[in-house]
Design an enzyme around this catalytic site. Structure first.
Site, short mmCIF file in Angstrom:
data_model
loop_
_atom_site.label_atom_id
_atom_site.label_comp_id
_atom_site.label_asym_id
_atom_site.label_seq_id
_atom_site.Cartn_x
_atom_site.Cartn_y
_atom_site.Cartn_z
CE LYS A 85 14.43 -3.21 31.76
NZ LYS A 85 13.94 -4.24 30.85
C1 E4P Z 1 16.08 -5.68 28.70
O1 E4P Z 1 16.17 -5.08 29.72
C2 E4P Z 1 15.39 -5.13 27.51
O2 E4P Z 1 14.10 -4.82 27.81
C3 E4P Z 1 15.48 -6.11 26.37
O3 E4P Z 1 16.74 -6.70 26.38
C4 E4P Z 1 15.13 -5.52 25.03
O4 E4P Z 1 15.45 -6.44 24.02
P1 E4P Z 1 14.95 -6.29 22.50
O5 E4P Z 1 15.68 -5.16 21.88
O6 E4P Z 1 15.31 -7.61 21.88
O7 E4P Z 1 13.47 -6.04 22.57
#
Ligand code: E4P
Length: 217
Positions: A85
């Site tokens: 990522k």
């Molecule tokens: C996923 O890849 C993200 O890191 C995650 O969905 C972020 O979510 P949030 O905005 O609830 O922290």
């Protein structure tokens, strides 16, 4: 549309896996920190639970560091399903280009515009992660962004998967599916909420009490 679970909590991952509905896992530094455990140890444990793409995020801000971290993650975790990522930025795009040339899968995160999604796909990203909930928090419509990107990728025949991230409710998930998203990454509590409907819950209770009254006769 596939479901990924958006957490680093292995108990929640086991519960979702047991439901038979998840195809992968996404984590981020916040989710890892919330568990208070060693990053590598957690991702290794997740690898033993879910046989599918598992996103682990790098924290370097330069491409060289991102690529180095990605190689270390592969070496230490040893899971071919690992997805690196990468935060959306010009250094991130550079890293995506290099990693995809090495055959590694990448997920470009913190996508808040279609322009960013187009660039990530052009660099060779396997996935882009537009953040629905965080856009909603600022008075924009996160689902509109998902629709926009899905429309562009379809029109341009771009082979990059869209993950609806930062999903906060069953409605986000339904709307991501309607928009043609490939994947929704969903926190456990939202997955759990999706299993319920008041009429289902009431119906189960009614069937059970009617059955009990029969056996009482
Ligand atoms: C996923 O890849 C993200 O890191 C995650 O969905 C972020 O979510 P949030 O905005 O609830 O922290």
């Amino acid at each position: 549309m596939q479901f990924f679970i958006d957490t680093a909590n292995v108990a929640d991952i086991r519960k979702a896996e047991a439901m038979g509905i998840i195809s992968g896992v996404t984590t981020n530094p916040t989710l890892i920190a919330r568990e208070g455990r060693d990053f590598i140890e957690v991702v290794k444990e997740i690898s033993g639970i879910v046989d599918g793409p598992i996103s682990a995020e790098v924290i370097s801000l330069e491409a060289e560091g991102m690529v180095r971290e990605a190689k270390e993650l592969f070496a230490k975790i040893g899971n071919p399903n690992l997805v690196i990522k990468i935060p959306m930025c010009s250094e991130g795009l550079k890293a995506v280009k290099e990693l995809s040339a090495m055959g590694m899968h990448t997920n470009v995160t913190l996508i808040f515009s279609a322009a960013q999604a187009l660039l990530a796909a052009a660099a060779g990203a396997t996935y882009v992660s537009p953040f629905v909930g965080r856009l909603d928090d600022y008075g924009y419509c996160g689902i509109d962004l998902i629709s926009e990107i899905a429309d562009i990728f379809r029109t341009q025949q771009i082979d990059c998967k869209i993950i609806a991230a930062s999903t906060r409710s069953p409605l986000h998930v339904i709307q991501a599916a309607q928009a043609g998203c490939d994947v929704a990454t969903v926190p456990y509590k939202v997955l759990e909420a999706m299993t319920h409907h008041p009429l289902t819950d009431r119906g189960i209770q009614q069937f059970l009490s009617d059955w009990d009254s029969l056996s009482a006769n």
